[in-house]
Enzyme design. Structure first.
Site, PDB file in Angstrom:
ATOM      1  CG  HIS A 178      -0.122  -0.027   2.553  1.00 21.39           C
ATOM      2  ND1 HIS A 178      -0.271  -1.061   3.298  1.00 21.39           N
ATOM      3  CD2 HIS A 178       0.508   0.863   3.111  1.00 21.39           C
ATOM      4  CE1 HIS A 178       0.522  -0.571   4.587  1.00 21.39           C
ATOM      5  NE2 HIS A 178       0.795   0.613   4.429  1.00 21.39           N
TER       6      HIS A 178
HETATM    7  P1  TYD Z   1      -2.211  -3.982   7.291  1.00 18.54           P
HETATM    8  O1  TYD Z   1      -2.113  -2.403   6.814  1.00 18.54           O
HETATM    9  O2  TYD Z   1      -2.706  -5.060   6.465  1.00 18.54           O
HETATM   10  O3  TYD Z   1      -0.545  -4.337   7.834  1.00 18.54           O
HETATM   11  P2  TYD Z   1       0.783  -4.404   6.943  1.00 18.54           P
HETATM   12  O4  TYD Z   1       0.785  -3.054   6.535  1.00 18.54           O
HETATM   13  O5  TYD Z   1       1.803  -4.735   7.978  1.00 18.54           O
HETATM   14  O6  TYD Z   1       0.339  -5.565   5.685  1.00 18.54           O
HETATM   15  O7  TYD Z   1      -3.010  -4.068   8.773  1.00 18.54           O
HETATM   16  C1  TYD Z   1      -3.188  -5.152   9.068  1.00 18.54           C
HETATM   17  C2  TYD Z   1      -4.599  -4.709  10.325  1.00 18.54           C
HETATM   18  O8  TYD Z   1      -4.314  -4.037  11.367  1.00 18.54           O
HETATM   19  C3  TYD Z   1      -5.627  -4.062   9.429  1.00 18.54           C
HETATM   20  O9  TYD Z   1      -6.883  -4.458   9.831  1.00 18.54           O
HETATM   21  C4  TYD Z   1      -5.412  -2.727   9.850  1.00 18.54           C
HETATM   22  C5  TYD Z   1      -4.939  -2.614  11.388  1.00 18.54           C
HETATM   23  N1  TYD Z   1      -3.886  -1.678  11.838  1.00 18.54           N
HETATM   24  C6  TYD Z   1      -4.411  -1.079  12.978  1.00 18.54           C
HETATM   25  O10 TYD Z   1      -5.451  -1.266  13.534  1.00 18.54           O
HETATM   26  N2  TYD Z   1      -3.515   0.003  13.503  1.00 18.54           N
HETATM   27  C7  TYD Z   1      -2.160   0.338  12.959  1.00 18.54           C
HETATM   28  O11 TYD Z   1      -1.420   1.120  13.335  1.00 18.54           O
HETATM   29  C8  TYD Z   1      -1.913  -0.560  11.694  1.00 18.54           C
HETATM   30  C9  TYD Z   1      -0.518  -0.398  11.111  1.00 18.54           C
HETATM   31  C10 TYD Z   1      -2.761  -1.631  11.277  1.00 18.54           C
END
Ligand code: TYD
Length: 132
Positions: A49
């Protein structure tokens, strides 16, 4: 694409190492949130992302992992394997994390609270925006 590393000073002595991170000093923004990624299953990729406003500094505080950065024109893969280096990831840089070592802990300092509306999770949408 400019890859920006921040070198942190190690305040080490005979007892061991210590690194201090300070908002608007070693870290170039207000630190609103800290999260860390660990216990990653073998072969997985995370991230995939970009952000519209968020600025982040990624620090491998244990083990190692690789980071793919993509500005829509160029892609660069970076090995993050030292506790005293931060990788600055600015808005509109597509990023993916992969090749986590079993002991990897990737700590991220972020300039804002979690906000899903700041994410662009479609690579197609990202390319459309940056190439416009
Ligand atoms: P995601 O964006 O998929 O993580 P990565 O970038 O590591 O692949 O996030 C996973 C889940 O965690 C998603 O449901 C959003 C949540 N999340 C939070 O609640 N707070 C945060 O600070 C972050 C980074 C993610």
């Amino acid at each position: 694409m400019e890859i920006k590393f921040i070198d942190f000073k190690i305040i080490g002595d005979e007892r061991g190492g210590l690194i201090a991170l300070e908002e608007n000093l070693s870290i170039p923004f207000d630190i609103k949130r800290v999260y860390y990624i660990f216990d990653n299953k073998n072969g997985i990729r995370r991230g995939l992302h970009t952000h519209k406003k968020l600025r982040q500094v990624l620090i491998s505080i244990s083990g190692s992992c690789k980071i793919l950065l993509d500005d829509g024109i160029k892609r660069t893969d970076i090995l993050l394997d030292s506790k005293d280096k931060g990788l600055l990831v600015e808005p509109f840089i597509w990023h993916e994390m992969y090749d986590f070592s079993p002991d990897s802990i990737l700590m991220v300092l972020a300039s804002d609270f979690y906000d899903e509306s700041d994410y662009i999770r479609s690579y197609q949408d990202f390319i459309k925006i940056v190439r416009k």
